[in-house]
Design an enzyme around this catalytic site. Sequence first.
Site, PDB file in Angstrom:
ATOM      1  N   LYS A  83       0.839  -1.217   0.000  1.00 53.03           N
ATOM      2  CA  LYS A  83       0.000   0.000   0.000  1.00 53.03           C
ATOM      3  C   LYS A  83       0.861   1.248   0.000  1.00 53.03           C
ATOM      4  O   LYS A  83       2.052   1.227   0.353  1.00 53.03           O
ATOM      5  CB  LYS A  83      -0.943   0.031   1.202  1.00 53.03           C
ATOM      6  N   PRO A 132       9.469  -4.440  -0.116  1.00 54.93           N
ATOM      7  CA  PRO A 132      10.626  -4.258   0.766  1.00 54.93           C
ATOM      8  C   PRO A 132      10.262  -4.475   2.234  1.00 54.93           C
ATOM      9  O   PRO A 132       9.180  -4.080   2.676  1.00 54.93           O
ATOM     10  CB  PRO A 132      11.044  -2.806   0.528  1.00 54.93           C
ATOM     11  N   ALA A 165      10.305  -3.814   6.169  1.00 50.00           N
ATOM     12  CA  ALA A 165      10.388  -2.599   7.009  1.00 50.00           C
ATOM     13  C   ALA A 165      10.528  -1.363   6.130  1.00 50.00           C
ATOM     14  O   ALA A 165      11.344  -0.488   6.387  1.00 50.00           O
ATOM     15  CB  ALA A 165      11.550  -2.696   8.003  1.00 50.00           C
ATOM     16  N   GLY A 200       7.707   0.609   4.896  1.00 45.00           N
ATOM     17  CA  GLY A 200       6.609   1.580   4.906  1.00 45.00           C
ATOM     18  C   GLY A 200       5.550   1.285   3.870  1.00 45.00           C
ATOM     19  O   GLY A 200       4.699   2.116   3.571  1.00 45.00           O
ATOM     20  N   ALA A 248       3.818  -1.784   4.115  1.00 47.60           N
ATOM     21  CA  ALA A 248       2.981  -2.799   4.774  1.00 47.60           C
ATOM     22  C   ALA A 248       3.154  -4.202   4.188  1.00 47.60           C
ATOM     23  O   ALA A 248       2.190  -4.947   4.046  1.00 47.60           O
ATOM     24  CB  ALA A 248       1.512  -2.382   4.760  1.00 47.60           C
ATOM     25  N   GLY A 267       4.742  -6.801   5.579  1.00 47.97           N
ATOM     26  CA  GLY A 267       4.457  -7.788   6.628  1.00 47.97           C
ATOM     27  C   GLY A 267       2.950  -7.917   6.845  1.00 47.97           C
ATOM     28  O   GLY A 267       2.436  -9.012   7.075  1.00 47.97           O
ATOM     29  N   ASP A 304      -2.129  -2.119  10.025  1.00 48.61           N
ATOM     30  CA  ASP A 304      -2.284  -2.063   8.560  1.00 48.61           C
ATOM     31  C   ASP A 304      -2.885  -3.346   7.974  1.00 48.61           C
ATOM     32  O   ASP A 304      -3.134  -3.417   6.765  1.00 48.61           O
ATOM     33  CB  ASP A 304      -0.913  -1.849   7.893  1.00 48.61           C
TER      34      ASP A 304
HETATM   35  O1  C5P Z   1       0.457  -2.290  14.245  1.00 46.37           O
HETATM   36  P1  C5P Z   1       1.892  -2.357  13.840  1.00 46.37           P
HETATM   37  O2  C5P Z   1       2.624  -3.482  14.518  1.00 46.37           O
HETATM   38  O3  C5P Z   1       2.089  -2.346  12.362  1.00 46.37           O
HETATM   39  O4  C5P Z   1       2.562  -1.002  14.379  1.00 46.37           O
HETATM   40  C1  C5P Z   1       3.942  -0.873  14.595  1.00 46.37           C
HETATM   41  C2  C5P Z   1       4.194   0.298  15.532  1.00 46.37           C
HETATM   42  O5  C5P Z   1       3.888   1.537  14.879  1.00 46.37           O
HETATM   43  C3  C5P Z   1       3.343   0.304  16.803  1.00 46.37           C
HETATM   44  O6  C5P Z   1       3.915  -0.487  17.806  1.00 46.37           O
HETATM   45  C4  C5P Z   1       3.324   1.785  17.168  1.00 46.37           C
HETATM   46  O7  C5P Z   1       4.511   2.144  17.830  1.00 46.37           O
HETATM   47  C5  C5P Z   1       3.344   2.473  15.797  1.00 46.37           C
HETATM   48  N1  C5P Z   1       1.975   2.859  15.367  1.00 46.37           N
HETATM   49  C6  C5P Z   1       1.362   3.931  15.990  1.00 46.37           C
HETATM   50  N2  C5P Z   1       0.087   4.286  15.602  1.00 46.37           N
HETATM   51  C7  C5P Z   1      -0.553   3.638  14.609  1.00 46.37           C
HETATM   52  C8  C5P Z   1       0.075   2.561  13.943  1.00 46.37           C
HETATM   53  C9  C5P Z   1       1.344   2.189  14.346  1.00 46.37           C
HETATM   54  O8  C5P Z   1       1.934   4.556  16.890  1.00 46.37           O
HETATM   55  N3  C5P Z   1      -1.794   4.013  14.292  1.00 46.37           N
END
Ligand code: C5P
Length: 316
Positions: free
Chosen positions: A19, A111, A113, A115, A117, A119, A156
């Site tokens: 995305k 890629p 990590a 940005g 999404a 994973g 995500d």
């Molecule tokens: O949900 P995910 O594991 O992808 O998020 C990774 C990190 O990104 C979270 O642990 C948080 O620190 C940060 N995050 C956030 N607010 C969001 C999405 C992600 O602070 N809405």
Amino acid sequence: MSPAVPLFTESFSGRAHGKVNLHLGVGEARADGYHELSTVFMAVDRPETVTLTPAEEASISTTFHVEEPDEDVDTPRNLAWRAVEALAGAAGDTEGANLPPVRIEVDKTIPVAGGMAGGSADAAAAVVAAEALLLHYGYTVEPEDRDNVLKALGADVPFAAMGGVALGTDRGDSLVPMMCRGSYWFTFLNPKVGLSTGKVFEKLDDLRFTYASMVPHMDTALISRALLSGDPHQVGAAMHNDLEPAALALRPSLQQIIHDAEDAGAIRAMVSGSGPTIAALCEDQAVALRVVDKLTAQGNIDGFAAQGPVGGAALL
Ligand code: C5P
């Protein structure tokens, strides 16, 4: 006891896409460690494929069509593994499903990590494949339970499952589909070394503490209107990312990639999500491919062109 592995094992494959956030407004940090978002997602045609095959032993292996990370990702902590476990746990009665062990194969074109999404797309693809596997063994999963599993896997992940173009609020995981005319070509430029999403959000909090002018941009009216035009120039002018200054503060060299991409013909280049991938919106495929060629010539950047919007997670 697990049921015996059948002699002729059947495989189940799910696919989901990467995305780009055309708008990423980041609000206050919440007590749960997440931030309130107001974001416009668009799914782009970079596929992640997850294949599940009943086996003697549970395992995971990843094939990379992008830069391989330093860290070993083939562990039970992998989101695809956790997705299969979580969905099996949500199936059947309170005890979850009684399945044979599965071999998980992940085929990556996004890629790590970066940005985009990747994973999260693995998790969404794994959920779709796991649902089919569960059905094969006679288990069904309630839609509400599946949605809860998707949310629990990451902010995500629900969008990776849904695809298309959507407004994401709360953690970015409360979704409403958005209207979008036309399709758009992007060049994605990845400097090969990932950035931690959590660290980028933290950096934004620090910057906002110091600079009062760095306010959240939660209004998505501009990008919503632009997406109705079908005109990439209007969309480019409306793109915005609150996380960009934080990603640039952590990785100042990204500024040069943004500059070079626009210099090479992109309408607008911007940090994608939490970065470090740069998403460069282009007039058409030819320009997008030209930007890839120019920016990857020195070998320190991975690049590819991709079109959006595309659909969400689906069974192959
Ligand atoms: O949900 P995910 O594991 O992808 O998020 C990774 C990190 O990104 C979270 O642990 C948080 O620190 C940060 N995050 C956030 N607010 C969001 C999405 C992600 O602070 N809405």
